[in-house]
Scaffold this motif. Structure first.
Motif, PDB file in Angstrom:
ATOM      1  N   UNK A 133       0.775  -1.212  -0.147  1.00  0.00           N
ATOM      2  CA  UNK A 133      -0.061   0.008  -0.065  1.00  0.00           C
ATOM      3  C   UNK A 133       0.835   1.227  -0.151  1.00  0.00           C
ATOM      4  N   UNK A 134       1.997   1.204   0.534  1.00  0.00           N
ATOM      5  CA  UNK A 134       2.951   2.381   0.925  1.00  0.00           C
ATOM      6  C   UNK A 134       3.469   2.525  -0.486  1.00  0.00           C
ATOM      7  N   UNK A 135       3.739   1.479  -1.224  1.00  0.00           N
ATOM      8  CA  UNK A 135       4.484   1.759  -2.557  1.00  0.00           C
ATOM      9  C   UNK A 135       3.653   2.186  -3.703  1.00  0.00           C
ATOM     10  N   UNK A 136       2.250   1.529  -3.432  1.00  0.00           N
ATOM     11  CA  UNK A 136       1.214   2.335  -4.365  1.00  0.00           C
ATOM     12  C   UNK A 136       0.820   3.727  -4.248  1.00  0.00           C
ATOM     13  N   UNK A 137       0.962   4.039  -2.858  1.00  0.00           N
ATOM     14  CA  UNK A 137       0.855   5.310  -2.557  1.00  0.00           C
ATOM     15  C   UNK A 137       2.163   6.217  -2.950  1.00  0.00           C
ATOM     16  N   UNK A 152       4.333  10.211  -6.742  1.00  0.00           N
ATOM     17  CA  UNK A 152       5.200  10.527  -8.026  1.00  0.00           C
ATOM     18  C   UNK A 152       4.718  10.878  -9.192  1.00  0.00           C
ATOM     19  N   UNK A 153       3.296  10.134  -9.828  1.00  0.00           N
ATOM     20  CA  UNK A 153       2.491  10.442 -10.953  1.00  0.00           C
ATOM     21  C   UNK A 153       1.917  11.967 -10.730  1.00  0.00           C
TER      22      UNK A 153
END
Length: 315
Positions: A174-178, A183-184
């Motif tokens: 979840x942290x990586x997705x956030x 970043x996007x």
């Protein structure tokens, strides 16, 4: 018979069967009393390993039991191979035990080349060994270390993936997705900023051209000023300034020496005293003229006679 005794007998039988089965899987039959043990020495073993097969004329008759280094001083570094033969086939002590590789995908084996002349070999004898130089042996010698390395790499890879699985928990994912979403969004903001900068540059393109042209003109003017400065004869100016300084020094020397009017005025004390006295008398005269102007300026229409000057007595 008690239950405890029955349990103990069954446990002993199970342990015995386990030991026999373990050795049987290793290629050693403990119930066979006809097994014989031989030793052979090699400078190198070409991929031979423990449990490798021992054959006579292509028939498997035993296996390699142990491989160790020779501790003697004369043959230090050589390898001492111990193998077991379960077959009762007889051969002499002059027989040769050769290391060979049956195919490139398997390890090396031992092949006994029997000899029937002389004394027959008995258990514990040291036989003569040879290495069969062939393509299979060379490949097998290289494949065994490679196989071990591949196995170690597989184990390490499995450990690495296990660690990754522990690290990549739900919270971490979840942290990586956030982070990717942030970043996007940052990239989108950067694109908007770049578009704004491009728009600003397009709107002020004419001003930028004028500014660049002015900068060129200023640079050209600086170049002209630099050329004019280069054209100035600074040496001549410096020489004249040096000459003027020299003249001033010479004049100062003369003034200090009392030469000329200025020198006498500055250096002659009598002239200074006379000048100071004259200045005082002139000051008194001007003050008296201011106080008694009739003494010095007289207008008479009828010709009246001027009175003589009498000094005023101060009280």
């Amino acid at each position: 018979m008690s239950k405890e005794l029955k349990t103990g007998i069954i446990a002993v039988i199970i342990i015995g069967i386990s030991i026999w089965g373990f050795n049987f899987l290793k290629g050693q039959n403990l119930l066979d009393s006809g097994s014989r043990t031989f030793k052979v020495e090699y400078a190198r073993i070409g991929g031979l390993s423990e449990s490798s097969a021992v054959t006579i004329n292509g028939l498997k008759v035993g296996k390699v039991d142990n491989i160790e280094f020779d501790t003697s001083v004369e043959k230090r570094g050589h390898l001492l191979v111990t193998f077991i033969i379960d077959n009762a086939f007889e051969f002499s002590k002059r027989s040769i035990v050769k290391i060979y590789s049956p195919n490139p995908l398997s390890g090396s084996n031992l092949a006994i080349i029997p000899d029937y002349e002389g004394d027959m070999a008995i258990s514990g004898d040291l036989l003569q060994g040879e290495m069969e130089e062939s393509l299979f042996t060379s490949i097998g010698e290289r494949l065994n270390p490679l196989q071990q390395k591949i196995e170690r790499v597989i184990v390490r890879t499995d450990t690495l993936f296990g660690g990754l699985n522990k690290v990549l928990s739900d919270n971490t994912i979840n942290g990586i997705n956030t982070s990717i979403a942030n970043l996007s969004a940052t990239i989108i903001d950067i694109r908007k900023t770049i578009e704004s900068v491009n728009s600003m540059v397009a709107d002020n393109q004419e001003n930028l051209k004028i500014t660049i042209e002015n900068t060129r003109n200023i640079t050209a003017n600086f170049s002209k000023v630099s050329e004019n400065i280069n054209a100035v004869d600074f040496k001549k100016i410096i020489d004249k300034a040096d000459e003027a300084v020299g003249n001033f020094n010479e004049m100062s020397k003369k003034i200090n020496a009392g030469e000329g009017t200025i020198g006498q005025l500055l250096n002659d004390k009598r002239m200074y005293d006379n000048l100071e006295a004259a200045t005082g008398e002139l000051e008194q005269l001007l003050r008296d003229i201011k106080l008694n102007p009739k003494r010095y300026i007289h207008f008479s229409v009828f010709g009246k006679r001027q009175l003589p000057y009498a000094e005023k007595i101060k009280n």
